[in-house]
Write a protein that holds these residues in place. Sequence first.
Motif, PDB file in Angstrom:
ATOM      1  N   GLN A 251      35.643  28.397   3.094  1.00  0.00           N
ATOM      2  CA  GLN A 251      35.089  27.004   2.462  1.00  0.00           C
ATOM      3  C   GLN A 251      34.883  25.938   3.383  1.00  0.00           C
ATOM      4  O   GLN A 251      33.872  25.107   3.518  1.00  0.00           O
ATOM      5  CB  GLN A 251      35.878  26.539   1.308  1.00  0.00           C
ATOM      6  N   ILE A 252      35.570  26.050   4.410  1.00  0.00           N
ATOM      7  CA  ILE A 252      35.486  24.869   5.390  1.00  0.00           C
ATOM      8  C   ILE A 252      34.166  25.067   6.400  1.00  0.00           C
ATOM      9  O   ILE A 252      33.532  24.449   6.650  1.00  0.00           O
ATOM     10  CB  ILE A 252      36.885  24.908   6.320  1.00  0.00           C
ATOM     11  N   ASP A 253      34.010  26.454   6.533  1.00  0.00           N
ATOM     12  CA  ASP A 253      32.966  26.853   7.350  1.00  0.00           C
ATOM     13  C   ASP A 253      31.428  26.494   6.306  1.00  0.00           C
ATOM     14  O   ASP A 253      30.506  26.056   7.066  1.00  0.00           O
ATOM     15  CB  ASP A 253      32.958  28.477   7.730  1.00  0.00           C
ATOM     16  N   GLN A 254      31.526  27.036   5.162  1.00  0.00           N
ATOM     17  CA  GLN A 254      30.560  26.623   4.280  1.00  0.00           C
ATOM     18  C   GLN A 254      30.283  25.058   4.303  1.00  0.00           C
ATOM     19  O   GLN A 254      29.129  24.671   4.591  1.00  0.00           O
ATOM     20  CB  GLN A 254      30.809  27.145   2.659  1.00  0.00           C
ATOM     21  N   LEU A 255      31.210  24.338   4.163  1.00  0.00           N
ATOM     22  CA  LEU A 255      31.014  22.715   4.038  1.00  0.00           C
ATOM     23  C   LEU A 255      30.400  22.181   5.459  1.00  0.00           C
ATOM     24  O   LEU A 255      29.612  21.415   5.568  1.00  0.00           O
ATOM     25  CB  LEU A 255      32.330  22.312   3.887  1.00  0.00           C
ATOM     26  N   ALA A 256      30.909  22.942   6.531  1.00  0.00           N
ATOM     27  CA  ALA A 256      30.352  22.522   7.821  1.00  0.00           C
ATOM     28  C   ALA A 256      28.780  22.907   8.049  1.00  0.00           C
ATOM     29  O   ALA A 256      28.119  21.836   8.377  1.00  0.00           O
ATOM     30  CB  ALA A 256      31.307  23.238   8.972  1.00  0.00           C
ATOM     31  N   ASP A 257      28.579  23.970   7.403  1.00  0.00           N
ATOM     32  CA  ASP A 257      27.229  24.407   7.460  1.00  0.00           C
ATOM     33  C   ASP A 257      26.332  23.490   6.583  1.00  0.00           C
ATOM     34  O   ASP A 257      25.333  22.970   6.976  1.00  0.00           O
ATOM     35  CB  ASP A 257      26.864  25.691   7.031  1.00  0.00           C
ATOM     36  N   ILE A 258      26.891  23.197   5.653  1.00  0.00           N
ATOM     37  CA  ILE A 258      26.119  22.516   4.473  1.00  0.00           C
ATOM     38  C   ILE A 258      25.871  21.015   5.089  1.00  0.00           C
ATOM     39  O   ILE A 258      24.791  20.321   5.043  1.00  0.00           O
ATOM     40  CB  ILE A 258      26.771  22.425   3.099  1.00  0.00           C
TER      41      ILE A 258
ATOM     42  N   PHE B  49      42.297  17.156   1.560  1.00  0.00           N
ATOM     43  CA  PHE B  49      40.953  17.822   1.488  1.00  0.00           C
ATOM     44  C   PHE B  49      41.157  19.138   2.405  1.00  0.00           C
ATOM     45  O   PHE B  49      40.904  20.272   1.724  1.00  0.00           O
ATOM     46  CB  PHE B  49      40.005  16.863   2.529  1.00  0.00           C
ATOM     47  N   LEU B  50      41.549  19.157   3.410  1.00  0.00           N
ATOM     48  CA  LEU B  50      41.408  20.343   4.394  1.00  0.00           C
ATOM     49  C   LEU B  50      42.401  21.594   3.891  1.00  0.00           C
ATOM     50  O   LEU B  50      41.962  22.829   3.674  1.00  0.00           O
ATOM     51  CB  LEU B  50      41.535  20.208   5.849  1.00  0.00           C
ATOM     52  N   ASP B  51      43.365  21.279   3.390  1.00  0.00           N
ATOM     53  CA  ASP B  51      44.462  22.295   3.011  1.00  0.00           C
ATOM     54  C   ASP B  51      44.197  22.681   1.702  1.00  0.00           C
ATOM     55  O   ASP B  51      44.884  23.626   1.216  1.00  0.00           O
ATOM     56  CB  ASP B  51      45.909  21.803   3.014  1.00  0.00           C
ATOM     57  N   ARG B  52      43.112  22.065   1.011  1.00  0.00           N
ATOM     58  CA  ARG B  52      42.771  22.681  -0.267  1.00  0.00           C
ATOM     59  C   ARG B  52      41.802  23.894  -0.273  1.00  0.00           C
ATOM     60  O   ARG B  52      41.521  24.496  -1.248  1.00  0.00           O
ATOM     61  CB  ARG B  52      42.234  21.463  -1.281  1.00  0.00           C
ATOM     62  N   LEU B  53      41.139  23.923   0.814  1.00  0.00           N
ATOM     63  CA  LEU B  53      40.195  24.666   0.973  1.00  0.00           C
ATOM     64  C   LEU B  53      40.360  25.914   1.667  1.00  0.00           C
ATOM     65  O   LEU B  53      41.210  25.746   2.745  1.00  0.00           O
ATOM     66  CB  LEU B  53      38.822  24.010   1.699  1.00  0.00           C
TER      67      LEU B  53
END
Lengths: 151, 151
Positions: B133-140, B125-129
């Motif tokens: 994108q990690i920040d975008q996903l956290a916001d979403i 998961f994390l190393d693919r982003l």
Amino acid sequence: MKAAERPLSERENAAWRAFYEMQELLRGRLEQHLEADSGLSNADYTVLVALSEAPQGQQRAYELSRRLAWEKSRLHHQLTRMCGRGLVERLNGDGRAIYVAITPGGRAALEAAVPPHRRHVRHLFLDRLTPEQIDQLADISRTILDGLDTS
Amino acid sequence: MKAAERPLSERENAAWRAFYEMQELLRGRLEQHLEADSGLSNADYTVLVALSEAPQGQQRAYELSRRLAWEKSRLHHQLTRMCGRGLVERLNGDGRAIYVAITPGGRAALEAAVPPHRRHVRHLFLDRLTPEQIDQLADISRTILDGLDTS
């Protein structure tokens, strides 16, 4: 230290936990609605959607378990329950192949379940995000899916 | 037509399906690794993490079911299995309150499970982003979680 051994940064940890909690709670909430509206579990719904989209409404059990990434025994128990409720049926194919087909009753149950489910997906999820976030999420999801295919 | 009745656009539908499939497959894959590495299910792990972070390693069963958004009966069966394996114990509180506490065995199981689980979260998961994108996903994720709290 191999890359995969690095501890998660605070930012990574916070993002992972927010994502994990979100999908757990969303799954649970959608399933409560699905069961209340239509008497289907998430697993029932997922199987019915997959079969309804397969040619002739049927698929090899082996393919279905691969597509859903479910262990054989999990799929077996799930299908046994769904057969008992008349939502799907098992068919013998060539040799040892077992096929699973959606029944007319299964199609009717799915058709009744889709509109309220879609309303909840919209209300709890899609309508909370901007168009930009929806695109970001689609990209993120496809990236992770591609990685799962190959790892 | 009420807003929630609108059919999903192709873009919304594609994003929702990619997201749903991603979280289903990721959940399944992480659980396979967790069971193989540590003999814990996702549900076991989630309960152990929640209790390990609670004051004195214990929480009212009612609070735990609310926090995890699990039905009372689901939590009951889950805790019964975990009590049988010595991972948690039930304690009587004031009046009718039932508390659940992580045992030393539960803490040991969790401590052993965390490093391999974290490696799989990183790898799948994390190393693919990208960091973005990690920040975008956290916001979403936080946006959806806030909505679930109030709807």
